[in-house]
Every structure is written in C-alpha cells, then in structure tokens.
Write a protein that holds these residues in place. Structure first.
Motif, mmCIF file in Angstrom:
data_model
loop_
_atom_site.group_PDB
_atom_site.id
_atom_site.type_symbol
_atom_site.label_atom_id
_atom_site.label_comp_id
_atom_site.label_asym_id
_atom_site.label_seq_id
_atom_site.Cartn_x
_atom_site.Cartn_y
_atom_site.Cartn_z
ATOM 1 N N LEU A 50 -0.650 -0.225 -5.043
ATOM 2 C CA LEU A 50 -1.716 0.743 -4.996
ATOM 3 C C LEU A 50 -1.426 1.963 -4.261
ATOM 4 O O LEU A 50 -1.022 1.953 -3.350
ATOM 5 C CB LEU A 50 -3.096 0.253 -4.282
ATOM 6 C CG LEU A 50 -4.202 1.186 -3.778
ATOM 7 C CD1 LEU A 50 -4.956 1.439 -5.180
ATOM 8 C CD2 LEU A 50 -4.981 0.390 -2.929
ATOM 9 N N ILE A 51 -1.809 3.302 -5.190
ATOM 10 C CA ILE A 51 -1.555 4.645 -4.160
ATOM 11 C C ILE A 51 -2.991 4.794 -3.782
ATOM 12 O O ILE A 51 -3.744 5.026 -4.496
ATOM 13 C CB ILE A 51 -1.042 5.503 -5.516
ATOM 14 C CG1 ILE A 51 0.370 4.987 -5.762
ATOM 15 C CG2 ILE A 51 -1.323 6.904 -5.022
ATOM 16 C CD1 ILE A 51 0.863 5.867 -6.886
ATOM 17 N N LEU A 52 -2.978 5.350 -2.491
ATOM 18 C CA LEU A 52 -4.315 5.830 -1.964
ATOM 19 C C LEU A 52 -3.843 7.204 -1.157
ATOM 20 O O LEU A 52 -2.882 7.429 -0.696
ATOM 21 C CB LEU A 52 -4.938 4.859 -1.295
ATOM 22 C CG LEU A 52 -4.240 4.094 -0.252
ATOM 23 C CD1 LEU A 52 -4.114 4.842 1.154
ATOM 24 C CD2 LEU A 52 -5.165 2.756 0.147
ATOM 25 N N ILE A 60 -9.062 6.470 -3.502
ATOM 26 C CA ILE A 60 -9.345 7.886 -2.875
ATOM 27 C C ILE A 60 -10.400 7.595 -1.768
ATOM 28 O O ILE A 60 -11.479 6.956 -1.499
ATOM 29 C CB ILE A 60 -10.217 8.658 -3.888
ATOM 30 C CG1 ILE A 60 -9.851 8.647 -5.362
ATOM 31 C CG2 ILE A 60 -10.719 10.011 -3.513
ATOM 32 C CD1 ILE A 60 -10.708 9.194 -6.350
ATOM 33 N N LEU A 61 -9.479 8.227 -0.444
ATOM 34 C CA LEU A 61 -10.343 8.509 0.808
ATOM 35 C C LEU A 61 -10.795 9.788 1.161
ATOM 36 O O LEU A 61 -10.284 10.719 0.574
ATOM 37 C CB LEU A 61 -9.399 7.767 1.903
ATOM 38 C CG LEU A 61 -9.078 6.430 1.624
ATOM 39 C CD1 LEU A 61 -7.847 6.072 2.306
ATOM 40 C CD2 LEU A 61 -10.206 5.300 1.814
ATOM 41 N N TRP A 62 -11.582 9.938 1.984
ATOM 42 C CA TRP A 62 -12.470 11.157 2.270
ATOM 43 C C TRP A 62 -11.323 11.843 3.274
ATOM 44 O O TRP A 62 -10.434 11.292 3.962
ATOM 45 C CB TRP A 62 -13.885 11.101 2.994
ATOM 46 C CG TRP A 62 -13.579 10.058 4.302
ATOM 47 C CD1 TRP A 62 -13.580 10.336 5.559
ATOM 48 C CD2 TRP A 62 -13.943 8.623 4.023
ATOM 49 N NE1 TRP A 62 -13.419 8.927 6.231
ATOM 50 C CE2 TRP A 62 -13.776 7.889 5.236
ATOM 51 C CE3 TRP A 62 -14.161 7.784 2.762
ATOM 52 C CZ2 TRP A 62 -13.861 6.676 5.575
ATOM 53 C CZ3 TRP A 62 -14.375 6.360 3.118
ATOM 54 C CH2 TRP A 62 -14.015 5.912 4.378
ATOM 55 N N PRO A 63 -11.358 13.366 3.326
ATOM 56 C CA PRO A 63 -10.382 13.745 4.364
ATOM 57 C C PRO A 63 -11.134 13.680 5.594
ATOM 58 O O PRO A 63 -12.180 13.334 5.910
ATOM 59 C CB PRO A 63 -10.357 15.371 3.899
ATOM 60 C CG PRO A 63 -11.724 15.554 3.069
ATOM 61 C CD PRO A 63 -12.013 13.913 2.501
ATOM 62 N N LYS A 64 -10.306 13.995 6.669
ATOM 63 C CA LYS A 64 -10.710 13.942 8.085
ATOM 64 C C LYS A 64 -11.711 15.235 8.300
ATOM 65 O O LYS A 64 -11.563 16.260 7.811
ATOM 66 C CB LYS A 64 -9.742 14.268 9.232
ATOM 67 C CG LYS A 64 -8.694 13.181 9.030
ATOM 68 C CD LYS A 64 -7.379 13.381 10.069
ATOM 69 C CE LYS A 64 -6.585 12.528 10.193
ATOM 70 N NZ LYS A 64 -5.228 12.898 10.841
ATOM 71 N N PHE A 65 -12.730 15.104 9.135
ATOM 72 C CA PHE A 65 -13.873 16.209 9.254
ATOM 73 C C PHE A 65 -13.833 16.717 10.662
ATOM 74 O O PHE A 65 -14.221 17.635 11.004
ATOM 75 C CB PHE A 65 -15.231 15.578 8.798
ATOM 76 C CG PHE A 65 -15.306 15.178 7.417
ATOM 77 C CD1 PHE A 65 -15.343 16.073 6.479
ATOM 78 C CD2 PHE A 65 -15.618 13.892 7.228
ATOM 79 C CE1 PHE A 65 -15.540 15.631 5.228
ATOM 80 C CE2 PHE A 65 -15.932 13.573 5.761
ATOM 81 C CZ PHE A 65 -15.755 14.282 4.982
ATOM 82 N N GLU A 66 -13.191 15.830 11.434
ATOM 83 C CA GLU A 66 -13.695 15.877 13.019
ATOM 84 C C GLU A 66 -13.089 17.279 13.742
ATOM 85 O O GLU A 66 -13.854 17.923 14.351
ATOM 86 C CB GLU A 66 -13.163 14.864 13.668
ATOM 87 C CG GLU A 66 -11.652 14.650 13.931
ATOM 88 C CD GLU A 66 -10.912 13.696 12.878
ATOM 89 O OE1 GLU A 66 -9.997 13.244 13.027
ATOM 90 O OE2 GLU A 66 -11.693 13.672 11.782
ATOM 91 N N VAL A 105 0.767 -1.150 -0.102
ATOM 92 C CA VAL A 105 -0.163 -0.025 -0.053
ATOM 93 C C VAL A 105 0.918 1.269 -0.186
ATOM 94 O O VAL A 105 1.591 1.285 0.900
ATOM 95 C CB VAL A 105 -0.867 -0.002 1.384
ATOM 96 C CG1 VAL A 105 -1.657 1.368 1.452
ATOM 97 C CG2 VAL A 105 -1.770 -1.195 1.319
ATOM 98 N N ILE A 106 0.753 2.210 -1.054
ATOM 99 C CA ILE A 106 1.560 3.620 -0.878
ATOM 100 C C ILE A 106 0.590 4.620 -0.659
ATOM 101 O O ILE A 106 -0.421 5.014 -1.257
ATOM 102 C CB ILE A 106 2.155 3.626 -2.462
ATOM 103 C CG1 ILE A 106 2.718 2.406 -2.849
ATOM 104 C CG2 ILE A 106 2.737 4.867 -2.313
ATOM 105 C CD1 ILE A 106 3.727 2.663 -4.387
ATOM 106 N N GLU A 107 0.767 5.077 0.553
ATOM 107 C CA GLU A 107 -0.211 5.803 1.268
ATOM 108 C C GLU A 107 0.504 7.375 0.772
ATOM 109 O O GLU A 107 1.659 7.697 1.104
ATOM 110 C CB GLU A 107 -0.153 6.077 2.574
ATOM 111 C CG GLU A 107 -1.301 6.929 3.207
ATOM 112 C CD GLU A 107 -1.396 6.907 4.756
ATOM 113 O OE1 GLU A 107 -0.761 5.676 5.279
ATOM 114 O OE2 GLU A 107 -2.008 7.474 5.322
ATOM 115 N N LEU A 108 -0.210 8.341 -0.029
ATOM 116 C CA LEU A 108 0.396 9.564 -0.385
ATOM 117 C C LEU A 108 -0.260 10.647 0.597
ATOM 118 O O LEU A 108 -1.469 10.820 0.878
ATOM 119 C CB LEU A 108 -0.355 9.839 -1.927
ATOM 120 C CG LEU A 108 0.654 10.635 -2.623
ATOM 121 C CD1 LEU A 108 1.990 10.126 -2.531
ATOM 122 C CD2 LEU A 108 0.172 11.017 -3.967
#
Ligand code: GDP
Length: 289
Positions: free
Chosen positions: A124-126, A175-181, A27-30
């Motif tokens: 995978l880039i995520l 594609i993941l969502w940004p943090k909202f908290e 997993v490649i986390e960007l």
C-alpha cells in the motif's frame, strides 16, 4: 489535491488506514524529498503495526541531490529501506517490486511452512496529500488508475494492481493529514504546494523561502533574479535583509503599484510559483541536523 482536515476526517482516515494495512505485507510511505521530515505523518509508525516499511523520497528531480543523499543515509541508519524516486518519469521505481519481495521473505517462508501457497506481495502506498501517491500508482500500474477513491472518507472496492511478477499494489493510496503543530512545517508544506493556496499568506511563505534561499542557495537566487551583490549569509538573514531582496526582485520583475511602491503580494506569489515550477533549480527546504 488539497483537502481541509477536520478531526472527524482524521479519525475516519485513521480507521480506514488501519483496515487497509491489515490486508497488506509492506507499507510504502511516500514523502517529498524537498521536505522529508515535514511531509511525514507521525501516525505511520503507529498504524504500520510492525509491518516492513519502505520510505520513498519522491520528487528527487526537484530536490538538492546532496541533501537527498544525506536524508537517505539518515533514514537508512534508522532502519528504513529507502528509495529515491521520480514518480513522474519513473526513475528509481523499477526497484520497488524487488525490494518489496525481499522484505516479505520471512512472511512467505512462514506461509509456505504452513502449507499455504504464497500469493503476491501486497503493498500500500501512503502519505500526506501532494507527495505524488497517485502519480506513483499510475506509474507502477503503467496506466491511469481512476482517481476516484483518492480522497479521505470515500471508500471504494479494493482492487489489486499487478506490478511485475511478484507485487500486488492496492489501487488507492492511503491519505494522511499533514502535520499542523509547527509553523515552520506549515511554511514548508505551503511552499511546496501541499496546502491549499487560498489558506495561505503568500508573503509569509515567500519570506520563509527567501530566508532558505539566501542561506543555502544564494547562487541560484542571484542567477534567477539578476541580484548581483547578494551578501553571503553565515547565519539566518534578518527580516530586513529579506525585505531588501524582496524589494529588489519586485523591482526587477515589475511587480509595482502606483506611486512606485512594490506590490509585495505579486512579488511573493511570483517567487513561490517559480520555486514550485523549478525555475530556481533543485532546492531542498530542509536538511538533516
Ligand atoms: P498525491 O496527492 O500524493 O496523490 O499527489 P499527486 O500524484 O497528485 O502529485 C501531486 C503533484 O506532484 C502533481 O502535479 C504531480 O505531477 C507532481 N509529481 C508527482 N511526483 C513527482 C515527481 O517525482 N517529480 C515531479 N517534478 N513532480 C511530481
């Protein structure tokens, strides 16, 4: 690209990501090097299901080098393999296939022991929107990969892109969502352009930006806007300090309304655009504790 995230989107994106991660070895986390913590999605831990992970600090050309080095050290201490990258020019990207190959050594050995020919190392880039996933995929592929599919909820046939001799990269990023908290996380994401501009209050974002600039980058700020007598802040500047600077910048840049009042909307937007356009230099908006 900006996306509005709803619970349904998030659930679907998570399901898709779990399916994609089954196909890959690494997993490649960007993340954005200017806001590494704020541009991470905590779900990555859960969905990576123990696979080897690389953390890429991207956009290092825009971030403060000293701060980037301390982030890299912190993440390395946490056990990540970290790379510092400029996906736009490709600086730092050449090491990716070798690192991926090193991280798959155990898996390859197991496959070979069972008599399987080991295939390419699949990665995978995520990451959240705007951290540079498509730019990096195009860079590694050495060509422009169609952007179609680079949206949550849209599924296309998976294609593997060959990178170097050993690596195979999934052609669409996760594609993941940004943090909202947290409000300060939101302001950092907004300042870097990771949140749709029409959802933003530019004045709030500019006040946040000025607070950070006054505290950590007063030299860059005074140079850009000819602010000669900026005080040196040891602790966070107050809202009055910030408004004084906002007034000064507004006047110097002619962001005025009739009656001689400062046009704060225009001043705020100008500061944000200039920060995003690197006119203030290499700036990091968060640093490790
Ligand atoms: P994605 O939403 O994660 O796929 O992000 P994109 O690849 O579309 O990139 C978002 C924006 O950041 C684009 O304007 C890119 O040109 C820019 N970008 C990506 N990587 C870099 C980088 O390393 N340095 C700089 N300065 N800009 C970058």
């Amino acid at each position: 690209m900006s996306i509005q995230w709803y619970p349904g989107h998030m659930a679907k994106a998570k399901r898709q990501m779990i399916e994609k991660i089954k196909l890959i070895d690494v997993v490649i986390e960007l993340v954005d090097a200017r806001i590494p913590e704020s541009s991470r999605n905590p779900l990555v831990d859960e969905i990576s299901s123990g696979k080897p992970r690389i953390l890429i600090l991207n956009k290092v050309d825009m971030a403060d080098d000293r701060v980037t080095i301390s982030w890299a050290k912190k993440y390395e201490e946490q056990g990540y393999s970290v790379l510092k990258v400029n996906a736009q020019t490709g600086a730092g990207t050449k090491n990716i296939p070798d690192l991926v190959h090193r991280l798959t050594v155990d898996k390859r050995a197991k496959l070979e022991n069972k008599g399987f020919n080991s295939r390419g190392d699949r990665a995978l880039i995520l990451g959240i929107p705007n951290v540079g996933k498509s730019t990096l995929i195009n860079r590694l592929a050495n060509k422009k990969i169609a952007k179609i599919g680079n949206r949550p909820g849209i599924t296309t046939a998976q294609q593997w892109i060959k990178v170097g001799k050993t690596m195979e990269l999934l052609d669409t990023p996760g594609i993941l969502w940004p943090k909202f908290e947290d409000q300060s996380v939101g302001l950092k994401l907004a300042a870097t352009g990771a949140i749709k501009d029409d959802l933003l209050d530019f004045q709030d974002v500019s006040v946040f930006l000025l607070k950070c600039l006054l505290l950590h980058y007063p030299h860059e700020l005074s140079k850009r806007y000819n602010l000669n007598d900026l005080p040196q802040f040891e602790v966070e500047p107050t809202i009055d300090d910030i408004v004084t600077v906002l007034d000064d910048i507004g006047k110097r840049r002619g962001c005025m309304m009739s009656g001689g009042y400062i046009d704060y909307d225009r001043t705020a937007e100008l500061i944000i655009r200039e920060f995003r356009g690197e006119k203030l230099g290499k700036i990091s908006l968060e640093r490790p504790e």
